[in-house]
Design an enzyme around this catalytic site. Sequence first.
Site, PDB file in Angstrom:
ATOM      1  N   THR A 377     -53.024  -1.906  -6.290  1.00  0.00           N
ATOM      2  CA  THR A 377     -53.009  -1.970  -5.105  1.00  0.00           C
ATOM      3  C   THR A 377     -51.848  -0.620  -4.751  1.00  0.00           C
ATOM      4  O   THR A 377     -51.380  -0.348  -5.579  1.00  0.00           O
ATOM      5  CB  THR A 377     -52.362  -3.198  -4.295  1.00  0.00           C
ATOM      6  OG1 THR A 377     -53.291  -4.371  -4.762  1.00  0.00           O
ATOM      7  CG2 THR A 377     -52.044  -3.347  -2.899  1.00  0.00           C
ATOM      8  N   THR A 395     -55.993  -1.591  -1.115  1.00  0.00           N
ATOM      9  CA  THR A 395     -56.431  -2.187  -2.628  1.00  0.00           C
ATOM     10  C   THR A 395     -57.890  -2.138  -3.059  1.00  0.00           C
ATOM     11  O   THR A 395     -58.533  -2.107  -2.105  1.00  0.00           O
ATOM     12  CB  THR A 395     -55.865  -3.582  -2.714  1.00  0.00           C
ATOM     13  OG1 THR A 395     -55.798  -4.006  -4.110  1.00  0.00           O
ATOM     14  CG2 THR A 395     -56.530  -4.659  -1.919  1.00  0.00           C
ATOM     15  N   ASN A 397     -57.865  -4.271  -5.487  1.00  0.00           N
ATOM     16  CA  ASN A 397     -57.595  -5.479  -6.313  1.00  0.00           C
ATOM     17  C   ASN A 397     -57.002  -4.846  -7.734  1.00  0.00           C
ATOM     18  O   ASN A 397     -55.948  -4.564  -7.610  1.00  0.00           O
ATOM     19  CB  ASN A 397     -58.907  -6.507  -6.384  1.00  0.00           C
ATOM     20  CG  ASN A 397     -58.537  -7.641  -6.904  1.00  0.00           C
ATOM     21  OD1 ASN A 397     -56.998  -8.067  -6.662  1.00  0.00           O
ATOM     22  ND2 ASN A 397     -59.240  -8.465  -7.500  1.00  0.00           N
ATOM     23  N   ASP A 419     -60.378 -12.524  -5.370  1.00  0.00           N
ATOM     24  CA  ASP A 419     -59.196 -13.050  -4.858  1.00  0.00           C
ATOM     25  C   ASP A 419     -59.682 -14.296  -3.867  1.00  0.00           C
ATOM     26  O   ASP A 419     -59.070 -15.027  -3.206  1.00  0.00           O
ATOM     27  CB  ASP A 419     -58.772 -12.119  -3.521  1.00  0.00           C
ATOM     28  CG  ASP A 419     -57.554 -11.164  -4.184  1.00  0.00           C
ATOM     29  OD1 ASP A 419     -57.161 -11.444  -5.373  1.00  0.00           O
ATOM     30  OD2 ASP A 419     -57.085 -10.118  -3.542  1.00  0.00           O
ATOM     31  N   SER A 448     -55.270 -12.928   0.666  1.00  0.00           N
ATOM     32  CA  SER A 448     -54.608 -11.599   0.146  1.00  0.00           C
ATOM     33  C   SER A 448     -53.247 -11.970  -0.293  1.00  0.00           C
ATOM     34  O   SER A 448     -52.715 -12.988   0.669  1.00  0.00           O
ATOM     35  CB  SER A 448     -54.982 -10.396   1.025  1.00  0.00           C
ATOM     36  OG  SER A 448     -54.015  -9.450   0.464  1.00  0.00           O
ATOM     37  N   SER A 449     -52.498 -11.381  -0.785  1.00  0.00           N
ATOM     38  CA  SER A 449     -50.910 -11.337  -0.711  1.00  0.00           C
ATOM     39  C   SER A 449     -50.374 -10.170  -0.081  1.00  0.00           C
ATOM     40  O   SER A 449     -49.157  -9.966  -0.058  1.00  0.00           O
ATOM     41  CB  SER A 449     -50.504 -11.789  -2.050  1.00  0.00           C
ATOM     42  OG  SER A 449     -51.024 -12.832  -2.855  1.00  0.00           O
ATOM     43  N   GLY A 469     -48.717  -5.234  -6.187  1.00  0.00           N
ATOM     44  CA  GLY A 469     -48.240  -6.179  -7.185  1.00  0.00           C
ATOM     45  C   GLY A 469     -48.972  -7.529  -7.255  1.00  0.00           C
ATOM     46  O   GLY A 469     -48.462  -8.529  -7.587  1.00  0.00           O
ATOM     47  N   GLY A 470     -49.960  -7.783  -6.615  1.00  0.00           N
ATOM     48  CA  GLY A 470     -50.744  -8.854  -6.488  1.00  0.00           C
ATOM     49  C   GLY A 470     -50.072  -9.955  -5.830  1.00  0.00           C
ATOM     50  O   GLY A 470     -49.372  -9.949  -4.813  1.00  0.00           O
TER      51      GLY A 470
HETATM   52  N1  GLY Z   1     -55.870  -7.802  -4.214  1.00  0.00           N
HETATM   53  C1  GLY Z   1     -54.666  -8.149  -4.029  1.00  0.00           C
HETATM   54  C2  GLY Z   1     -54.281  -8.652  -2.715  1.00  0.00           C
HETATM   55  O1  GLY Z   1     -55.075  -8.671  -1.802  1.00  0.00           O
HETATM   56  O2  GLY Z   1     -53.351  -9.792  -2.796  1.00  0.00           O
END
Ligand code: GLY
Length: 568
Positions: A377, A395, A397, A419, A448-449, A469-470
């Site tokens: 991301t 992102t 991902n 996700d 998402s995060s 950083g997910g």
């Molecule tokens: N792919 C990471 C997020 O969207 O949180």
Amino acid sequence: MRQIIIGVLFILAGFTSCKNESKIETSKTKNKGLITKKAMVVSARVEASEIGTEILKAGGNAFDAMMATEMALAVCYPYAGNLGGGGFLVYRLADGTKGALDYREKAPLGSSKNMYLDSNGEVIKDLSTVGIMSVGVPGTIAGIFEAQKRFGKLDIATILKPVIKLAKHGYIITNKQEERIASYDSIFRAVNEKEILYNNNLKAGETIVNLALAETLQRIADNGRDEFYIGETGKQLVKYLQSKGSIITLEDLAKYEAKWRSPITFQYDDLSITSMSPPSSGGICLNQIMTMIEPFDLKDYGHNTLKTIQVVVEAEKRAYADRSFYLGDPDFIDIPIEALTSTVYLEDRMNNFSFKNPTPVDAISHGKITGYESTETTHYSIVDQYGNAIAVTTTLNGGYGSKLYVDELGFFLNNEMDDFSSKPGEPNYYGLIGAEANSIAPEKRMLSSMTPTIVEKNGDFYMSLGTPGGSTIITSVLQTILNVYEYDMTMQEAVNAPRFHNQWLPDEIRMEPNSFNEKLIQQLEALGYIINQTRTPVIGKVDGILMLDDGSLEGGADKRGDDTAVGF
Ligand code: GLY
């Protein structure tokens, strides 16, 4: 189509002069990042920050610079910059109006809830993470056009001109990029069943040119947003996807739309924080964590001390447990946002917190966990000379997404389908577990995060920030805000400071290695916390901009990457 120029042959005469100009009116002090008077772009690559700044200098605003920066990242930071992915924008206009744009990928019309399960109901390994079935319908081009159409000032050709030049003339591979590309070499070959542009033993200092992407961008500059969704590029993309067995059709592309959303806004002391709403969990989780920690005197406890870490970790645990159960695409499910973010609920949630020992994860909720994550991301922040501020996280991902590279068009495709929750209770790539709320359905957006965030202080713009950083995105944004606000760090110090992370499950505190003292770690372990310093060597790569008391801007460009602030 494919061309690599070995050696530092063309170092972009245009960019070199722009670079010098951009930095002319700036100064740097020991503990501060770049300081500028009027405007700034901070992103994962110097070329992208320079191009964004060039557009601002040409009279464009933050939304014009967004389009230029995002596309420049797609050229020179293919690890996460993209045309084949999606993202979120949070903005604050000069008049204080705030808003958010969702250009998250969508599940294809042909998708179904159990598409990643075998006949025994078990998750089929790698199907949602690598290769053709992992690809969601991309939203990036729709997003940057939607934002620019509503707020931008310049014409598209002017904005994309320097980006096309970058793709044509090339950019220089950095040391970090060389390492990354080398480590993905075999998976690129395996997934694409042939060599791709990035399979060339690329070395730091070499210049890489992407003529296919230059042509794609030129068509988009000539024909606009629809080129990607119903035009020649869209048709080529679907032909490619279907030749690989994808369920994505022309109808999927034609139906894609970016959506304006109401952001999540909440108070923390005298800060007003605006962050991304669902389908990102970022804003709600940040809101929950900050509301849970607000009653504690973190300033008094001190930065990264035992007590501070305990309070923050326990709040994070509770927020991530809620995330896994309640959050998903708001167009498909009802999310009890008010209840989840209410002070009464969150006070109650922290009722069983004690400094004596950790709250067991089972006492918060149930789940099972095995997976982890890498950083991917990318985030950029822009403040323009007109007083507008944006925070954008975008992102594919995973790093290079699905690893599928569309040679003819010059870009990678996302693996965002991972996700979704493939099966309730099963962890995804990030070790995050989900429930029904985030199950797969045609046209649904995966949770998402990403946490692009704007902070105001006493009603004025204060900070724009975000990170890759997910699952660690939310907690990295949190710590950076606290570092500036509670611990009086400069933006650069706040970004550089060591980070830790807890996401409820797995039941552990991840800490950046060699960053926290042994005594502190022993104290946490003695209390019963499990410390993991090996799995995530880098937690987040935060980029941000802070407004200083005199109205100038300080950039925080994360030392963990090649991130760079440029401005004037
Ligand atoms: N792919 C990471 C997020 O969207 O949180």
